[in-house]
Design an enzyme around this catalytic site. Structure first.
Site, PDB file in Angstrom:
ATOM      1  N   ILE A 146     -68.963   5.022 -30.666  1.00  0.00           N
ATOM      2  CA  ILE A 146     -67.716   5.284 -31.833  1.00  0.00           C
ATOM      3  C   ILE A 146     -68.091   4.614 -32.630  1.00  0.00           C
ATOM      4  O   ILE A 146     -68.725   3.946 -32.615  1.00  0.00           O
ATOM      5  CB  ILE A 146     -66.873   4.081 -31.301  1.00  0.00           C
ATOM      6  CG1 ILE A 146     -65.733   4.417 -29.784  1.00  0.00           C
ATOM      7  CG2 ILE A 146     -65.186   3.881 -32.062  1.00  0.00           C
ATOM      8  CD1 ILE A 146     -65.355   5.344 -29.519  1.00  0.00           C
ATOM      9  N   LYS A 147     -68.102   5.774 -33.548  1.00  0.00           N
ATOM     10  CA  LYS A 147     -68.289   5.850 -35.296  1.00  0.00           C
ATOM     11  C   LYS A 147     -67.623   5.138 -35.944  1.00  0.00           C
ATOM     12  O   LYS A 147     -66.531   4.734 -36.134  1.00  0.00           O
ATOM     13  CB  LYS A 147     -69.135   7.040 -35.035  1.00  0.00           C
ATOM     14  CG  LYS A 147     -70.241   7.799 -34.926  1.00  0.00           C
ATOM     15  CD  LYS A 147     -70.263   8.894 -35.726  1.00  0.00           C
ATOM     16  CE  LYS A 147     -71.221   8.625 -36.991  1.00  0.00           C
ATOM     17  NZ  LYS A 147     -71.550  10.762 -37.272  1.00  0.00           N
ATOM     18  N   ILE A 148     -68.686   3.701 -36.740  1.00  0.00           N
ATOM     19  CA  ILE A 148     -67.832   3.325 -37.384  1.00  0.00           C
ATOM     20  C   ILE A 148     -68.590   3.095 -38.550  1.00  0.00           C
ATOM     21  O   ILE A 148     -70.294   2.731 -38.772  1.00  0.00           O
ATOM     22  CB  ILE A 148     -67.900   1.468 -36.835  1.00  0.00           C
ATOM     23  CG1 ILE A 148     -66.824   1.251 -35.735  1.00  0.00           C
ATOM     24  CG2 ILE A 148     -66.910   0.553 -37.965  1.00  0.00           C
ATOM     25  CD1 ILE A 148     -66.951   0.777 -35.091  1.00  0.00           C
TER      26      ILE A 148
END
Length: 378
Positions: A146-148
């Site tokens: 998951i890209k944050i």
């Protein structure tokens, strides 16, 4: 030269042999359906994929690969927000399955596919955490990341999401100071996960340190400094991005040999890897493989747009490790830029704001394209 040999392309193999993980910075339904993604694993040593709102906007807006799903979603009465979520998670889920073999063979280090939290949430930690969990559950594959974004608020979210046992790709990292904060958040997340009894050997992370955009911004400012008569600016042109990335590598090397990290490693922790992003060359006067061949070292990831990957395969000259032992010269470059009156802080702050703005605009464009598709198929 011939693009491939029986063992795959020799230039991409050479980079892989240095210890660089080659990831593709692109994904589309057409790429999945045509088998081209699977082929790149064999031919170009690609071992992972990154996506972002701009990539999905382009994918959905091109061709008719999404028409079937759009028709199904329209029949269910889905709105654009729901449809974007379903479309993007479906693509990432399928890509995760394409890379399942790589994931297993690398014990979870590679074979990763990233999907980004709605960039409009980047300044809201609680909303980012909630959306990260939702994406992770929807994709339902161990090898998703998951890209944050590494905003101030994102730092809090990164630690919290990792603490839940979810692997994270930290994106939009431009500054060395923020990179240190990202590493701290990563270690904090693992410490919390371990305290909760989770197996931290299964929690992976990369920190996406952006490269080419730094040269674009600094070179623009160097031109202004030259016009003002400040000496020595010409020799600094197109030097900032590589220097900045090499100093990030120094930070990673020091951080993941620290006492704090060694304790986590003893508990099964895997180091967060430095991922070099935005590695396509934007200045046509520069080598189109500059941000690949000059930033090679064991344990790093380089995520490349297809154009850069093909350039590497065609004529890239890989000459071993080009990051370690470059730190003194890299510091000199950044010192020279500062001496020219260019504020490093202003540069990285501007780049973060610009990066978020671009992704938000792409997200809005993606929503509009999907909305049109829903109406077209209603």
């Amino acid at each position: 030269m011939s693009a491939e040999t029986a063992a795959g392309n020799p230039n991409t193999k050479a980079l892989s042999d240095v210890g660089v993980s080659i990831w593709l910075d692109d994904l589309s339904r057409q790429r999945l359906e045509s088998g081209s993604l699977a082929k790149l694993i064999e031919s170009h040593h690609v071992v992972g994929v990154t996506t972002n709102p701009t990539i999905f906007e382009s994918a959905v807006g091109s061709g008719d690969s999404y028409e079937g799903q759009l028709a199904e979603l329209a029949a269910k009465g889905a709105d654009a927000e729901q449809a974007v979520f379903e479309i993007t998670t479906a693509d990432v889920r399928e890509a995760c399955d394409v890379f399942a073999g790589v994931y297993a063979a690398s014990e979870g280090v590679d074979g990763r596919v990233s999907i980004e939290v709605d960039p409009r949430l980047a300044r809201n930690a609680d909303a980012t955490i909630k959306e990260a969990k939702r994406l992770y559950q929807a994709v339902d594959r161990e090898n998703v990341m998951i890209k944050i974004p590494a905003t101030v608020e994102g730092i809090e979210a990164i630690a919290a999401v990792l603490a839940e046992g979810i692997s994270v790709n930290v994106t939009l990292v431009f500054s060395l100071e923020r990179y240190r904060a990202v590493i701290n958040a990563f270690m904090l997340g693992l410490e919390k996960a371990y305290a909760e009894g989770l197996d931290i050997s299964k929690i992976h992370s990369v920190a996406s340190f952006f490269v080419s955009r730094v040269d674009t911004e600094v070179d623009k400012r160097l031109e202004l400094a030259a016009e003002e008569g400040k000496p020595g600016t010409e020799k600094l042109k197109s030097k900032a991005a590589i220097a900045n990335a090499r100093l990030a590598h120094q930070i990673a090397s020091e951080s993941f040999t620290s006492e704090r990290w060694l304790l986590l490693a003893d508990r099964g922790g895997r180091p967060q890897r430095l991922l070099l992003a935005s590695t396509g060359t934007k200045d046509p006067s520069l080598s189109d493989t500059l941000y690949v061949t000059e930033l090679a070292a064991a344990g790093v990831v380089n995520t490349m747009p297809e154009k850069t990957l093909n350039a590497l395969a065609d004529h890239g000259e890989v000459d071993g490790d080009t990051m370690t032992d470059t730190y003194v010269d890299s510091n000199r470059v950044l010192d020279g830029i500062s001496a020219a009156g260019i504020s490093y802080r202003e540069v990285v702050d501007a780049l973060e704001a610009e990066g978020l703005g671009k992704f938000e605009k792409s997200w809005e464009g993606l929503l509009a394209t999907v909305d049109e598709g829903l109406k077209r198929n209603a």
